[in-house]
Write an enzyme that holds these catalytic residues in place. Structure first.
Site, short mmCIF file in Angstrom:
data_model
loop_
_atom_site.label_atom_id
_atom_site.label_comp_id
_atom_site.label_asym_id
_atom_site.label_seq_id
_atom_site.Cartn_x
_atom_site.Cartn_y
_atom_site.Cartn_z
N PRO A 152 -0.12 4.23 4.01
CA PRO A 152 -0.69 4.05 2.65
C PRO A 152 -1.71 3.19 2.61
O PRO A 152 -1.65 1.73 3.27
CB PRO A 152 0.73 3.42 2.12
CG PRO A 152 1.84 4.38 2.86
CD PRO A 152 1.20 4.27 4.33
N CYS A 153 -2.44 3.38 1.82
CA CYS A 153 -3.87 2.65 1.89
C CYS A 153 -4.15 1.78 0.55
O CYS A 153 -4.98 0.86 0.36
CB CYS A 153 -5.19 3.23 2.15
SG CYS A 153 -5.15 4.64 0.87
N GLN A 154 -3.12 2.14 -0.33
CA GLN A 154 -3.50 1.43 -1.97
C GLN A 154 -3.38 0.01 -1.85
O GLN A 154 -4.21 -0.71 -2.70
CB GLN A 154 -2.60 2.01 -2.89
CG GLN A 154 -2.63 3.70 -3.10
CD GLN A 154 -1.71 4.17 -2.22
OE1 GLN A 154 -1.34 3.89 -1.13
NE2 GLN A 154 -1.22 5.26 -2.62
#
Length: 377
Positions: A74-76
């Site tokens: 996950p990059c958020q």
């Protein structure tokens, strides 16, 4: 043969790229989003493979041995489009789940993908923590920002890829890539973000996870937000592609099908020095120091269709059509924006496969020589 485990798989961008390479075999995947997993299973035959719906609940002992771990974690929490909370965000801590699997399974290689913002988050301390953790696990690691536009995809999409290895002979064999697409994002006139003009002969801008609809930059576009402008190249597809007009200039994306010279797009309803538009195929208005010109198709705009978004991520139509049948457009736009570009993964995977074959041949040769020497004694 290289067996790989697809962690944080999404719809399977890693798998789509790797399975184009003979000898690459997936042994299972992990994905918490039920809609993304629905698309994944529509594309790939997962019968007999292991599956986990939550990375935090993976028991490494339940995973068959494998050679390569892939993860677009996950990059958020690292993206400049988000709040950048990093490890303070539960999604940011998912890297340590990757580390946990690496520690227990000890695969020969790993391949990670994330946004460029990971490198600069918290003044570089976040990435330093990641590198330190990898080093403590006994892996060497190399990383590079790669643009999808350099891998036969007409989208400017920069992402950080990190390749890790246990054998020091792998150093420098996978990254960096030096090749570059001769096409570039060509700016025609300057301005703030969302107010720039681009040459239609260049590349598309990055497809973001929440772009699309009116006002973005995919294909040939016009900004339909507060300050309208004409742009030519696509942004990164985002998960919010279909949620209407954004407060961010030029975040949404649309495509024109015919070009029409336009004088000062931000003042379309004002008559200044004659017509605001000229017929299709007519020359552009005389450039002045105060006007910003653009092109329109009879003032008609359409957003990208889901199938076009997936094509810009390197998926084949044979893979796309099953996904269209099992998910809504809102989910499909989100999935396309979150996906890893398959073409980039394929290019990296081809290097990994060649390297692995080379190392195997060397080991086999050395083992053969040693066996022969033992037999002589």
């Amino acid at each position: 043969m290289i067996k790989f485990f697809d962690m944080f798989s999404g719809i399977g961008g890693f798998r789509a790229g790797l399975e184009r390479i003979p000898g690459m075999i997936c042994i299972g995947h992990c994905e918490i989003d039920k809609y993304a997993d629905r698309s994944y299973r529509a594309i790939f035959d997962t019968e007999g493979e292991v599956y986990f719906n939550d990375a935090t609940k993976i028991n490494p002992k339940d995973i068959p041995d494998f050679d390569l771990l892939c993860a677009g974690f996950p990059c958020q929490s690292f993206s400049i489009a988000g709040k950048r909370r990093g490890f303070d965000d539960a999604r940011g801590t998912m890297f340590f789940e990757i580390a946990r699997v690496l520690r227990e399974k000890r695969p020969k290689y790993f391949l990670l993908e994330n946004v460029p913002g990971l490198l600069s988050h918290n003044k570089g301390e976040t990435f330093t923590t990641i590198l330190s953790t990898i080093s403590q696990l006994g892996y060497g690691v190399e990383w590079q920002l790669l643009n999808s536009a350099d891998f036969l995809v007409p989208q400017s999409r920069k992402r950080m890829f990190a390749f890790g290895y246990r054998d020091a002979r792998c150093s420098g064999k996978i990254l960096p890539f030096g090749e570059c697409n001769p096409q570039t994002l060509r700016q025609v006139f300057p301005g703030s973000q969302g107010q720039r003009g681009y040459d239609i002969g260049g590349l598309s801008c990055t497809l973001a996870a929440g772009s699309g609809g009116q006002g973005g930059r995919t294909g040939i576009y016009i900004d339909m937000n507060a300050n309208a402008c004409v742009t030519c190249l696509a942004r990164c597809i985002t998960t919010r592609y279909n949620n209407g007009i954004s407060n961010r200039n030029a975040e949404k994306s649309g495509v024109f099908e015919c070009l029409m010279p336009c004088l000062t797009p931000s003042r379309l309803n004002k008559r200044q020095q004659g017509n605001r538009f000229r017929p299709h195929n007519c020359p552009m208005f005389t450039l002045t120091s105060c006007d910003i010109h653009g092109v329109l198709e009879n003032c008609r705009i359409r957003k990208l269709m889901p199938i076009e978004c997936f094509r810009l991520q390197g998926f084949s139509d044979e893979q796309i059509m099953p996904m269209l049948a099992v998910n809504s457009d809102n989910q499909l736009y989100k999935q396309a924006g979150n996906a890893v570009t398959a073409n980039v993964v394929q290019a990296i995977g081809e290097r990994i496969k060649l390297l692995d074959d080379e190392l195997y041949k060397r080991s086999e040769k050395i083992y053969g020589i040693e066996s022969k020497c033992k037999s002589l004694h």
